[in-house]
Design a protein around this motif. Structure first.
Motif, PDB file in Angstrom:
ATOM      1  N   GLU A  54     -76.620 -19.542 -80.571  1.00 23.52           N
ATOM      2  CA  GLU A  54     -76.951 -19.016 -79.437  1.00 23.52           C
ATOM      3  C   GLU A  54     -77.935 -19.711 -78.629  1.00 23.52           C
ATOM      4  OE1 GLU A  54     -78.945 -15.316 -80.917  1.00 23.52           O
ATOM      5  OE2 GLU A  54     -76.797 -14.346 -81.627  1.00 23.52           O
ATOM      6  N   VAL A  55     -78.898 -20.196 -78.947  1.00 25.98           N
ATOM      7  CA  VAL A  55     -79.707 -21.079 -78.199  1.00 25.98           C
ATOM      8  C   VAL A  55     -79.138 -22.174 -77.477  1.00 25.98           C
ATOM      9  CG1 VAL A  55     -82.114 -22.488 -78.066  1.00 25.98           C
ATOM     10  CG2 VAL A  55     -82.104 -20.320 -79.336  1.00 25.98           C
ATOM     11  N   ASN A  56     -78.385 -22.788 -78.418  1.00 26.80           N
ATOM     12  CA  ASN A  56     -77.422 -24.124 -77.707  1.00 26.80           C
ATOM     13  C   ASN A  56     -76.606 -23.312 -76.582  1.00 26.80           C
ATOM     14  OD1 ASN A  56     -78.834 -25.757 -79.561  1.00 26.80           O
ATOM     15  ND2 ASN A  56     -76.820 -25.944 -80.758  1.00 26.80           N
ATOM     16  N   ARG A  57     -76.179 -22.235 -76.645  1.00 28.96           N
ATOM     17  CA  ARG A  57     -75.512 -21.771 -75.464  1.00 28.96           C
ATOM     18  C   ARG A  57     -76.125 -21.552 -74.397  1.00 28.96           C
ATOM     19  NH1 ARG A  57     -72.080 -17.308 -79.168  1.00 28.96           N
ATOM     20  NH2 ARG A  57     -70.583 -18.924 -79.891  1.00 28.96           N
ATOM     21  N   ASP A  58     -77.414 -20.971 -74.644  1.00 31.08           N
ATOM     22  CA  ASP A  58     -78.368 -20.523 -73.461  1.00 31.08           C
ATOM     23  C   ASP A  58     -78.683 -21.808 -72.753  1.00 31.08           C
ATOM     24  OD1 ASP A  58     -78.048 -17.979 -74.146  1.00 31.08           O
ATOM     25  OD2 ASP A  58     -80.264 -17.879 -75.105  1.00 31.08           O
ATOM     26  N   LEU A  59     -78.935 -22.866 -73.376  1.00 27.65           N
ATOM     27  CA  LEU A  59     -79.362 -24.121 -72.924  1.00 27.65           C
ATOM     28  C   LEU A  59     -78.312 -25.104 -72.550  1.00 27.65           C
ATOM     29  CD1 LEU A  59     -82.443 -24.746 -75.487  1.00 27.65           C
ATOM     30  CD2 LEU A  59     -82.491 -23.885 -72.850  1.00 27.65           C
ATOM     31  N   ALA A  60     -76.874 -24.609 -72.482  1.00 25.71           N
ATOM     32  CA  ALA A  60     -75.790 -25.672 -72.244  1.00 25.71           C
ATOM     33  C   ALA A  60     -75.999 -26.411 -70.905  1.00 25.71           C
ATOM     34  CB  ALA A  60     -74.567 -24.906 -72.150  1.00 25.71           C
ATOM     35  N   GLU A  61     -76.467 -25.565 -69.622  1.00 27.52           N
ATOM     36  CA  GLU A  61     -76.689 -26.182 -68.691  1.00 27.52           C
ATOM     37  C   GLU A  61     -77.584 -27.314 -68.396  1.00 27.52           C
ATOM     38  OE1 GLU A  61     -76.941 -23.543 -65.226  1.00 27.52           O
ATOM     39  OE2 GLU A  61     -75.308 -22.277 -66.121  1.00 27.52           O
ATOM     40  N   LEU A  62     -78.889 -26.942 -69.152  1.00 26.94           N
ATOM     41  CA  LEU A  62     -79.811 -27.953 -69.440  1.00 26.94           C
ATOM     42  C   LEU A  62     -79.314 -29.131 -69.843  1.00 26.94           C
ATOM     43  CD1 LEU A  62     -82.796 -28.806 -68.919  1.00 26.94           C
ATOM     44  CD2 LEU A  62     -83.391 -27.554 -71.077  1.00 26.94           C
ATOM     45  N   LYS A  63     -78.728 -28.938 -71.184  1.00 29.81           N
ATOM     46  CA  LYS A  63     -78.113 -29.993 -71.966  1.00 29.81           C
ATOM     47  C   LYS A  63     -77.304 -30.933 -70.841  1.00 29.81           C
ATOM     48  CE  LYS A  63     -75.252 -31.035 -75.736  1.00 29.81           C
ATOM     49  NZ  LYS A  63     -74.337 -30.490 -76.966  1.00 29.81           N
ATOM     50  N   ALA A 133     -88.728 -12.042 -77.832  1.00 31.11           N
ATOM     51  CA  ALA A 133     -89.551 -12.492 -76.659  1.00 31.11           C
ATOM     52  C   ALA A 133     -90.024 -13.855 -76.782  1.00 31.11           C
ATOM     53  CB  ALA A 133     -90.634 -11.427 -76.459  1.00 31.11           C
ATOM     54  N   PHE A 134     -90.474 -14.172 -77.905  1.00 34.37           N
ATOM     55  CA  PHE A 134     -91.099 -15.709 -78.010  1.00 34.37           C
ATOM     56  C   PHE A 134     -89.755 -16.475 -77.764  1.00 34.37           C
ATOM     57  CE2 PHE A 134     -94.586 -14.277 -81.040  1.00 34.37           C
ATOM     58  CZ  PHE A 134     -95.416 -13.934 -80.166  1.00 34.37           C
ATOM     59  N   SER A 135     -88.607 -16.340 -78.375  1.00 36.03           N
ATOM     60  CA  SER A 135     -87.440 -17.211 -78.148  1.00 36.03           C
ATOM     61  C   SER A 135     -87.504 -17.289 -77.022  1.00 36.03           C
ATOM     62  CB  SER A 135     -86.398 -16.691 -79.203  1.00 36.03           C
ATOM     63  OG  SER A 135     -85.231 -17.237 -78.874  1.00 36.03           O
ATOM     64  N   GLN A 136     -87.166 -16.146 -75.999  1.00 38.06           N
ATOM     65  CA  GLN A 136     -86.589 -16.251 -74.781  1.00 38.06           C
ATOM     66  C   GLN A 136     -87.863 -17.030 -73.738  1.00 38.06           C
ATOM     67  OE1 GLN A 136     -83.453 -15.770 -75.123  1.00 38.06           O
ATOM     68  NE2 GLN A 136     -83.610 -15.412 -73.113  1.00 38.06           N
ATOM     69  N   GLN A 137     -88.992 -17.070 -74.236  1.00 35.97           N
ATOM     70  CA  GLN A 137     -90.146 -17.595 -73.405  1.00 35.97           C
ATOM     71  C   GLN A 137     -89.870 -19.108 -73.560  1.00 35.97           C
ATOM     72  OE1 GLN A 137     -93.788 -16.003 -74.876  1.00 35.97           O
ATOM     73  NE2 GLN A 137     -93.636 -14.161 -73.798  1.00 35.97           N
ATOM     74  N   ALA A 138     -89.241 -19.517 -74.842  1.00 32.71           N
ATOM     75  CA  ALA A 138     -89.260 -20.999 -75.107  1.00 32.71           C
ATOM     76  C   ALA A 138     -88.223 -21.405 -74.459  1.00 32.71           C
ATOM     77  CB  ALA A 138     -89.199 -21.103 -76.514  1.00 32.71           C
ATOM     78  N   VAL A 139     -87.027 -20.597 -74.454  1.00 32.51           N
ATOM     79  CA  VAL A 139     -85.804 -21.030 -73.762  1.00 32.51           C
ATOM     80  C   VAL A 139     -86.070 -21.275 -72.085  1.00 32.51           C
ATOM     81  CG1 VAL A 139     -83.295 -20.225 -72.949  1.00 32.51           C
ATOM     82  CG2 VAL A 139     -83.972 -20.287 -75.515  1.00 32.51           C
ATOM     83  N   ARG A 140     -86.866 -20.261 -71.461  1.00 30.15           N
ATOM     84  CA  ARG A 140     -87.295 -20.198 -70.247  1.00 30.15           C
ATOM     85  C   ARG A 140     -88.083 -21.404 -69.852  1.00 30.15           C
ATOM     86  NH1 ARG A 140     -86.079 -15.775 -67.021  1.00 30.15           N
ATOM     87  NH2 ARG A 140     -87.762 -16.187 -65.763  1.00 30.15           N
ATOM     88  N   SER A 141     -88.974 -21.697 -70.914  1.00 27.84           N
ATOM     89  CA  SER A 141     -89.747 -22.982 -70.621  1.00 27.84           C
ATOM     90  C   SER A 141     -88.986 -24.418 -70.549  1.00 27.84           C
ATOM     91  CB  SER A 141     -91.048 -23.052 -71.891  1.00 27.84           C
ATOM     92  OG  SER A 141     -91.670 -24.340 -71.758  1.00 27.84           O
ATOM     93  N   LEU A 142     -88.154 -24.372 -71.356  1.00 31.13           N
ATOM     94  CA  LEU A 142     -87.126 -25.630 -71.581  1.00 31.13           C
ATOM     95  C   LEU A 142     -86.245 -25.661 -70.067  1.00 31.13           C
ATOM     96  CD1 LEU A 142     -85.894 -25.459 -75.297  1.00 31.13           C
ATOM     97  CD2 LEU A 142     -86.990 -27.482 -74.054  1.00 31.13           C
ATOM     98  N   GLN A 143     -86.031 -24.392 -69.586  1.00 32.51           N
ATOM     99  CA  GLN A 143     -84.986 -24.392 -68.352  1.00 32.51           C
ATOM    100  C   GLN A 143     -85.985 -24.587 -67.046  1.00 32.51           C
ATOM    101  OE1 GLN A 143     -83.434 -20.605 -68.971  1.00 32.51           O
ATOM    102  NE2 GLN A 143     -81.333 -21.474 -69.729  1.00 32.51           N
ATOM    103  N   GLY A 144     -87.377 -24.698 -67.338  1.00 29.99           N
ATOM    104  CA  GLY A 144     -88.398 -24.901 -66.261  1.00 29.99           C
ATOM    105  C   GLY A 144     -88.284 -23.547 -65.559  1.00 29.99           C
ATOM    106  N   ARG A 145     -88.174 -22.231 -66.038  1.00 28.56           N
ATOM    107  CA  ARG A 145     -88.185 -21.161 -65.213  1.00 28.56           C
ATOM    108  C   ARG A 145     -89.454 -20.322 -65.168  1.00 28.56           C
ATOM    109  NH1 ARG A 145     -82.810 -17.999 -65.859  1.00 28.56           N
ATOM    110  NH2 ARG A 145     -83.616 -17.350 -67.795  1.00 28.56           N
ATOM    111  N   GLY A 146     -90.428 -20.671 -66.160  1.00 22.40           N
ATOM    112  CA  GLY A 146     -91.531 -19.871 -66.556  1.00 22.40           C
ATOM    113  C   GLY A 146     -91.207 -18.511 -67.114  1.00 22.40           C
ATOM    114  N   ARG A 147     -92.210 -17.761 -67.164  1.00 20.92           N
ATOM    115  CA  ARG A 147     -92.085 -16.466 -67.916  1.00 20.92           C
ATOM    116  C   ARG A 147     -91.432 -15.578 -67.050  1.00 20.92           C
ATOM    117  NH1 ARG A 147     -95.671 -15.547 -72.460  1.00 20.92           N
ATOM    118  NH2 ARG A 147     -96.714 -17.202 -72.859  1.00 20.92           N
ATOM    119  N   ILE A 148     -91.483 -15.493 -65.543  1.00 25.07           N
ATOM    120  CA  ILE A 148     -90.766 -14.273 -65.121  1.00 25.07           C
ATOM    121  C   ILE A 148     -89.992 -15.097 -63.902  1.00 25.07           C
ATOM    122  CG2 ILE A 148     -91.272 -12.369 -63.536  1.00 25.07           C
ATOM    123  CD1 ILE A 148     -93.837 -12.259 -64.487  1.00 25.07           C
ATOM    124  N   THR A 149     -88.841 -14.528 -63.487  1.00 23.77           N
ATOM    125  CA  THR A 149     -87.940 -15.084 -62.362  1.00 23.77           C
ATOM    126  C   THR A 149     -87.795 -13.662 -61.401  1.00 23.77           C
ATOM    127  OG1 THR A 149     -86.903 -16.276 -63.765  1.00 23.77           O
ATOM    128  CG2 THR A 149     -85.724 -15.781 -61.530  1.00 23.77           C
TER     129      THR A 149
END
Length: 153
Positions: A54-63, A133-149
């Protein structure tokens, strides 16, 4: 030690990833996220693998973006291309481990099968929503999006 007082058997098992993102360690997951001893290794492996996918899918664009910049593996990336590679690898693991724990916590009440299980699940500070929520925060951090968009509509 488990919630029930049973000792946790730490399992030395590597979960192979796709070669780009770091491999995962069952022992690291068990030690770092205080998992109850009642969980079977097969369940832990299945949930950890599912969370990884699931996390790999969320980060596919970043990869794809990082691969376009010449990164073939996060852990061994050239520091001039990916200067915070160690932080990125640890943040990735946090995203996966927290997502797996969120899923596992929802199952704990059914594993122990006691009348108090429902109340235990509601009262514990380790709630599935928290770890998701911790997982999503980490995904957003990797994507460079911060906690809120926010977006202007």
């Amino acid at each position: 030690m488990s919630f029930s007082g049973k000792p946790t058997n730490i399992v030395e098992l590597a979960i192979e990833n796709d070669g780009f993102w770091p491999n995962l360690s069952m022992a690291e997951f068990q030690n770092g996220y205080r998992l109850p001893a009642e969980y079977l290794v097969d369940l832990l492996t299945a949930e950890l693998t599912t969370a990884m996918i699931e996390v790999n899918r969320d980060l596919a664009e970043l990869k794809a973006r990082w691969q376009g910049a010449g990164v073939s593996s996060v852990e061994s990336a050239d520091t001039t291309v990916l200067p915070e590679r160690t932080f990125q690898a640890q943040t990735y693991k946090r995203a996966v481990y927290c997502r797996a724990k969120a899923s596992l916590l929802t199952q704990f009440a059914t594993i122990i099968r006691r009348d108090s299980a429902e109340n235990l699940g509601k009262e514990l500070p380790d709630r599935p929503e928290t770890f998701l929520a911790f997982s999503q925060q980490a995904v957003r951090s990797l994507q460079g999006r911060g906690r809120i968009t926010a977006a202007l509509l």
